[in-house]
Write an enzyme that holds these catalytic residues in place. Structure first.
Site, PDB file in Angstrom:
ATOM      1  N   CYS A  42      45.656 -26.022 117.631  1.00  0.00           N
ATOM      2  CA  CYS A  42      46.013 -26.459 118.986  1.00  0.00           C
ATOM      3  C   CYS A  42      45.809 -25.340 119.991  1.00  0.00           C
ATOM      4  O   CYS A  42      45.201 -25.532 121.043  1.00  0.00           O
ATOM      5  CB  CYS A  42      47.464 -26.951 119.012  1.00  0.00           C
ATOM      6  SG  CYS A  42      47.968 -27.491 120.640  1.00  0.00           S
ATOM      7  N   CYS A  47      43.859 -28.348 121.527  1.00  0.00           N
ATOM      8  CA  CYS A  47      44.521 -28.779 122.763  1.00  0.00           C
ATOM      9  C   CYS A  47      44.341 -27.822 123.945  1.00  0.00           C
ATOM     10  O   CYS A  47      43.950 -28.249 125.036  1.00  0.00           O
ATOM     11  CB  CYS A  47      46.026 -28.943 122.553  1.00  0.00           C
ATOM     12  SG  CYS A  47      46.541 -29.374 120.911  1.00  0.00           S
ATOM     13  N   LYS A  50      40.567 -26.980 125.001  1.00  0.00           N
ATOM     14  CA  LYS A  50      39.995 -28.263 125.446  1.00  0.00           C
ATOM     15  C   LYS A  50      40.528 -28.628 126.826  1.00  0.00           C
ATOM     16  O   LYS A  50      39.780 -28.974 127.720  1.00  0.00           O
ATOM     17  CB  LYS A  50      40.334 -29.330 124.396  1.00  0.00           C
ATOM     18  CG  LYS A  50      39.948 -30.753 124.671  1.00  0.00           C
ATOM     19  CD  LYS A  50      40.924 -31.569 125.490  1.00  0.00           C
ATOM     20  CE  LYS A  50      42.358 -31.530 125.093  1.00  0.00           C
ATOM     21  NZ  LYS A  50      42.742 -32.257 123.905  1.00  0.00           N
ATOM     22  N   TYR A 177      39.863 -39.585 119.787  1.00  0.00           N
ATOM     23  CA  TYR A 177      40.366 -38.655 120.805  1.00  0.00           C
ATOM     24  C   TYR A 177      39.313 -37.613 121.179  1.00  0.00           C
ATOM     25  O   TYR A 177      39.008 -37.396 122.351  1.00  0.00           O
ATOM     26  CB  TYR A 177      41.555 -37.858 120.246  1.00  0.00           C
ATOM     27  CG  TYR A 177      42.876 -38.541 120.193  1.00  0.00           C
ATOM     28  CD1 TYR A 177      43.185 -39.469 119.213  1.00  0.00           C
ATOM     29  CD2 TYR A 177      43.871 -38.205 121.115  1.00  0.00           C
ATOM     30  CE1 TYR A 177      44.439 -40.048 119.135  1.00  0.00           C
ATOM     31  CE2 TYR A 177      45.147 -38.780 121.043  1.00  0.00           C
ATOM     32  CZ  TYR A 177      45.418 -39.699 120.047  1.00  0.00           C
ATOM     33  OH  TYR A 177      46.659 -40.269 119.981  1.00  0.00           O
ATOM     34  N   GLU A 181      37.143 -37.161 124.730  1.00  0.00           N
ATOM     35  CA  GLU A 181      37.519 -36.003 125.553  1.00  0.00           C
ATOM     36  C   GLU A 181      36.299 -35.135 125.860  1.00  0.00           C
ATOM     37  O   GLU A 181      36.083 -34.717 127.006  1.00  0.00           O
ATOM     38  CB  GLU A 181      38.602 -35.184 124.841  1.00  0.00           C
ATOM     39  CG  GLU A 181      39.939 -35.924 124.797  1.00  0.00           C
ATOM     40  CD  GLU A 181      41.075 -35.156 124.154  1.00  0.00           C
ATOM     41  OE1 GLU A 181      42.233 -35.523 124.389  1.00  0.00           O
ATOM     42  OE2 GLU A 181      40.824 -34.198 123.401  1.00  0.00           O
ATOM     43  N   ALA A 341      48.605 -38.501 124.961  1.00  0.00           N
ATOM     44  CA  ALA A 341      47.589 -38.642 126.007  1.00  0.00           C
ATOM     45  C   ALA A 341      46.248 -38.299 125.412  1.00  0.00           C
ATOM     46  O   ALA A 341      46.143 -37.455 124.532  1.00  0.00           O
ATOM     47  CB  ALA A 341      47.899 -37.704 127.170  1.00  0.00           C
ATOM     48  N   HIS A 436      57.036 -43.695 146.801  1.00  0.00           N
ATOM     49  CA  HIS A 436      55.904 -44.191 147.559  1.00  0.00           C
ATOM     50  C   HIS A 436      55.284 -43.117 148.428  1.00  0.00           C
ATOM     51  O   HIS A 436      56.036 -42.362 149.054  1.00  0.00           O
ATOM     52  CB  HIS A 436      56.379 -45.359 148.436  1.00  0.00           C
ATOM     53  CG  HIS A 436      55.260 -46.087 149.084  1.00  0.00           C
ATOM     54  ND1 HIS A 436      54.378 -46.863 148.371  1.00  0.00           N
ATOM     55  CD2 HIS A 436      54.868 -46.126 150.383  1.00  0.00           C
ATOM     56  CE1 HIS A 436      53.489 -47.377 149.205  1.00  0.00           C
ATOM     57  NE2 HIS A 436      53.760 -46.944 150.430  1.00  0.00           N
ATOM     58  N   GLU A 441      54.471 -45.470 140.813  1.00  0.00           N
ATOM     59  CA  GLU A 441      55.425 -46.511 141.249  1.00  0.00           C
ATOM     60  C   GLU A 441      55.025 -47.900 140.750  1.00  0.00           C
ATOM     61  O   GLU A 441      55.865 -48.797 140.655  1.00  0.00           O
ATOM     62  CB  GLU A 441      55.599 -46.515 142.768  1.00  0.00           C
ATOM     63  CG  GLU A 441      54.378 -47.000 143.531  1.00  0.00           C
ATOM     64  CD  GLU A 441      54.590 -47.034 145.044  1.00  0.00           C
ATOM     65  OE1 GLU A 441      55.643 -47.517 145.485  1.00  0.00           O
ATOM     66  OE2 GLU A 441      53.695 -46.585 145.779  1.00  0.00           O
TER      67      GLU A 441
HETATM   68  P1  NDP Z   1      39.837 -39.848 115.220  1.00  0.00           P
HETATM   69  O1  NDP Z   1      40.346 -40.224 113.904  1.00  0.00           O
HETATM   70  O2  NDP Z   1      40.660 -40.061 116.430  1.00  0.00           O
HETATM   71  O3  NDP Z   1      38.430 -40.548 115.460  1.00  0.00           O
HETATM   72  C1  NDP Z   1      37.407 -40.429 114.541  1.00  0.00           C
HETATM   73  C2  NDP Z   1      36.192 -41.140 115.073  1.00  0.00           C
HETATM   74  O4  NDP Z   1      35.099 -40.907 114.178  1.00  0.00           O
HETATM   75  C3  NDP Z   1      36.363 -42.632 115.158  1.00  0.00           C
HETATM   76  O5  NDP Z   1      35.655 -43.098 116.272  1.00  0.00           O
HETATM   77  C4  NDP Z   1      35.697 -43.127 113.860  1.00  0.00           C
HETATM   78  O6  NDP Z   1      35.149 -44.400 113.959  1.00  0.00           O
HETATM   79  C5  NDP Z   1      34.573 -42.136 113.735  1.00  0.00           C
HETATM   80  N1  NDP Z   1      34.074 -41.949 112.379  1.00  0.00           N
HETATM   81  C6  NDP Z   1      34.772 -41.561 111.280  1.00  0.00           C
HETATM   82  N2  NDP Z   1      33.945 -41.454 110.216  1.00  0.00           N
HETATM   83  C7  NDP Z   1      32.704 -41.767 110.658  1.00  0.00           C
HETATM   84  C8  NDP Z   1      31.441 -41.825 110.048  1.00  0.00           C
HETATM   85  N3  NDP Z   1      31.263 -41.541 108.760  1.00  0.00           N
HETATM   86  N4  NDP Z   1      30.369 -42.189 110.794  1.00  0.00           N
HETATM   87  C9  NDP Z   1      30.532 -42.476 112.114  1.00  0.00           C
HETATM   88  N5  NDP Z   1      31.708 -42.431 112.746  1.00  0.00           N
HETATM   89  C10 NDP Z   1      32.792 -42.075 112.032  1.00  0.00           C
HETATM   90  O7  NDP Z   1      39.427 -38.306 115.045  1.00  0.00           O
HETATM   91  P2  NDP Z   1      39.130 -37.142 116.047  1.00  0.00           P
HETATM   92  O8  NDP Z   1      38.202 -36.260 115.305  1.00  0.00           O
HETATM   93  O9  NDP Z   1      38.729 -37.620 117.400  1.00  0.00           O
HETATM   94  O10 NDP Z   1      40.558 -36.437 116.186  1.00  0.00           O
HETATM   95  C11 NDP Z   1      41.347 -36.133 115.054  1.00  0.00           C
HETATM   96  C12 NDP Z   1      42.810 -36.276 115.369  1.00  0.00           C
HETATM   97  O11 NDP Z   1      43.233 -35.176 116.136  1.00  0.00           O
HETATM   98  C13 NDP Z   1      43.166 -37.485 116.213  1.00  0.00           C
HETATM   99  O12 NDP Z   1      43.375 -38.642 115.473  1.00  0.00           O
HETATM  100  C14 NDP Z   1      44.413 -37.054 116.920  1.00  0.00           C
HETATM  101  O13 NDP Z   1      45.524 -37.373 116.136  1.00  0.00           O
HETATM  102  C15 NDP Z   1      44.251 -35.545 117.037  1.00  0.00           C
HETATM  103  N6  NDP Z   1      43.862 -35.190 118.404  1.00  0.00           N
HETATM  104  C16 NDP Z   1      44.745 -35.425 119.424  1.00  0.00           C
HETATM  105  C17 NDP Z   1      44.402 -35.115 120.715  1.00  0.00           C
HETATM  106  C18 NDP Z   1      45.360 -35.411 121.815  1.00  0.00           C
HETATM  107  O14 NDP Z   1      46.539 -35.653 121.547  1.00  0.00           O
HETATM  108  N7  NDP Z   1      44.917 -35.426 123.070  1.00  0.00           N
HETATM  109  C19 NDP Z   1      43.131 -34.497 121.046  1.00  0.00           C
HETATM  110  C20 NDP Z   1      42.283 -34.310 119.909  1.00  0.00           C
HETATM  111  C21 NDP Z   1      42.642 -34.646 118.652  1.00  0.00           C
HETATM  112  P3  NDP Z   1      36.028 -45.745 113.833  1.00  0.00           P
HETATM  113  O15 NDP Z   1      36.791 -45.886 115.100  1.00  0.00           O
HETATM  114  O16 NDP Z   1      34.991 -46.779 113.679  1.00  0.00           O
HETATM  115  O17 NDP Z   1      36.876 -45.562 112.627  1.00  0.00           O
END
Ligand code: NDP
Length: 452
Positions: A42, A47, A50, A177, A181, A341, A436, A441
């Site tokens: 993070c 976090c 980013k 996420y 982002e 978020a 307001h 709101e």
């Molecule tokens: P996520 O699990 O959120 O998303 C993974 C993405 O990759 C999905 O779109 C998924 O598709 C896709 N995917 C997975 N495997 C494949 C594959 N083999 N081929 C093609 N697409 C694939 O993971 P992130 O890496 O974005 O983030 C990891 C975690 O980190 C998040 O879940 C979150 O909990 C945390 N995070 C939180 C943030 C915040 O609070 N702002 C910021 C960044 C990360 P599909 O949807 O089809 O499954």
């Protein structure tokens, strides 16, 4: 003789550092091992850096909008990417020092290097064998990439935060996420962004209105969204560019390809299986509600347990664990109404259940949705809309979900989350006086139910 600690923590990220310092504050003898820099994902690779890039990228819009508000900027503003990255790195160095200071002040022994579990109450770290009454594994996660031909040409969010220059054309794979982002960051900075993902819409698991709204808004901001598609191979071309082949036979040319296809728990090579610690099918550490593994003296918190991969959740788990182990107060983390978020552009803020999840859990619902243009954009003329949505349980009128896509959604939903966690009803929202003129709101002035 091996050195002995009351509590030995592996991994100095947000969860591990919090657990170690809280335990040490109770008088326990505590050590923490870290193979990279103290601070964790993070602070150093997620976090914080980013969000700094998100903030940095917003200036592009602000400069444009300033003109509509009468400002004359005198020339075209331009971005010095290396200067931004250097400033960001300076801040990370400062935070790293703060984390070192926290450990030092709390008399937590820092072991630089990789630690492995050698038994229920022993670890090997920094070339030494160490024994401990309790071991905590807080090693987090790491980007996971599908093994397709040419994947070695891809970068992950780790490298995206360190690029020497801003790519002209970047392809981003995934729609979670991290993918949305970074699509926002690079698009706002002026790169041509193509986002390729296998689902029909971005952000699987979020409320369907949120997913559609964000996707539309990202498209308006210039991100090319290729839904329902997968990359089958990546090839390097003679001119140094990359060519992606998709499963529909089409091709995408780019200079960088960023994979954001999820993160895998960091359990490999830690000696956990040999010590008898059970893992789940995807390699996460299996824990009970009190973060205890199948070996009673070994505990695990944070992303390595794959419960809810959010920093404040890992920190909450650390607090609960230290209360349970050292303060005589057995406490389990609650995963209900955890707000989050997504720092996409526009931002998503959410707490509670999506309409779809709420319908499954509770049946009849009242849904309130509003889409509006912000006051700021009345002068800028930007074609952007904010979405707000309340999901209300029909029988007792409790607000069980609140969702927003729009500027400052994270800041706004944080406050709404208190009300939702307290069990506020729609009528409680209605009798709250609005501020307001704000966007927030709208959350207390929505009166019309969406027809069912
Ligand atoms: P996520 O699990 O959120 O998303 C993974 C993405 O990759 C999905 O779109 C998924 O598709 C896709 N995917 C997975 N495997 C494949 C594959 N083999 N081929 C093609 N697409 C694939 O993971 P992130 O890496 O974005 O983030 C990891 C975690 O980190 C998040 O879940 C979150 O909990 C945390 N995070 C939180 C943030 C915040 O609070 N702002 C910021 C960044 C990360 P599909 O949807 O089809 O499954």
């Amino acid at each position: 003789m091996s050195e002995h600690f009351d509590f030995f923590v592996i991994g100095a990220g947000s969860g591990g550092v919090r657990a170690s310092r809280l335990a040490a504050a109770t008088g326990a003898k505590v050590a923490i091992a870290e193979e990279l820099r103290v601070g964790g994902t993070c602070v150093l690779r997620g976090c914080v850096p980013k969000k700094l890039l998100v903030i940095g990228s917003h200036f592009a819009n602000d400069f444009e909008d300033a003109r509509a508000y009468g400002w004359d900027l005198g020339g075209e503003p331009s971005l010095d990417w290396p200067r931004l990255i250097a400033a960001k790195n300076k801040e990370l160095d400062r935070l790293h020092q703060i984390y070192l200071g926290i450990l030092d002040r709390n008399k937590v022994t820092l072991v630089n290097g990789r630690a492995t579990v050698t038994g229920p109450k022993s670890v090997s770290a920094g070339g030494k064998t160490i024994t401990a009454d309790t071991i905590l594994v807080a090693t987090g996660g790491w980007p996971s990439l599908p093994q397709i031909p040419g994947i070695e040409h891809a970068i992950t969010s780790n490298e995206a935060l360190e690029l020497p220059s801003l790519p002209k054309r970047i392809a981003i794979i995934g729609s979670g996420y991290i993918a949305v982002e970074f699509a926002g960051i690079f698009a706002s900075m002026g790169a041509s962004v193509t986002q390729i993902f296998r689902a029909g819409k971005v952000l699987r698991g979020f409320d369907e209105d949120v997913r559609s709204h964000l996707q539309d808004e990202m498209g308006k901001r210039g991100v090319t969204l290729l839904a329902g598609r997968q990359v089958t191979s990546i090839a390097k071309r003679a001119d140094g560019g990359l060519e992606l082949t998709l499963d529909d036979g089409s091709a995408v040319a780019c200079d960088q390809v960023l994979y954001a296809t999820g993160r895998a728990p960091n359990t490999r090579g830690l000696g956990l299986e040999q010590a008898g610690v059970e893992l789940t099918a995807n390699g996460a550490i299996r824990v009970d509600a009190y973060s205890q593994t199948s070996v009673p003296s070994i505990h695990a918190i944070g992303d390595v347990t794959d419960r809810m991969a959010l920093t404040p959740v890992a920190i909450g788990e650390a607090h609960c664990l230290v209360d349970t182990l050292f303060n005589g107060r057995k406490r389990a983390m609650s995963y209900e109404n955890v707000p989050s978020a997504v720092f996409s552009q526009p931002t998503v803020g959410t707490v509670g259940l999506s309409e779809q999840a709420a319908a499954e859990k509770y049946g009849a619902l009242d849904i309130y949705v509003t889409r509006f243009k912000s006051l700021r954009d009345t002068l800028t003329g930007r074609d952007e809309k904010t979405l707000m949505k309340l999901v209300v349980k029909r029988d007792d009128q409790k607000v069980v979900g609140a969702h927003m896509v729009g500027p400052e959604a994270g800041e706004i939903i944080q406050g709404i989350a208190i009300a939702v966690a307290m069990g506020a009803t729609k009528q409680d929202f209605d009798r709250t006086v609005g501020i307001h003129p704000t966007a927030a709101e709208e959350f207390v002035t929505m009166r019309e139910k969406r027809p069912t």
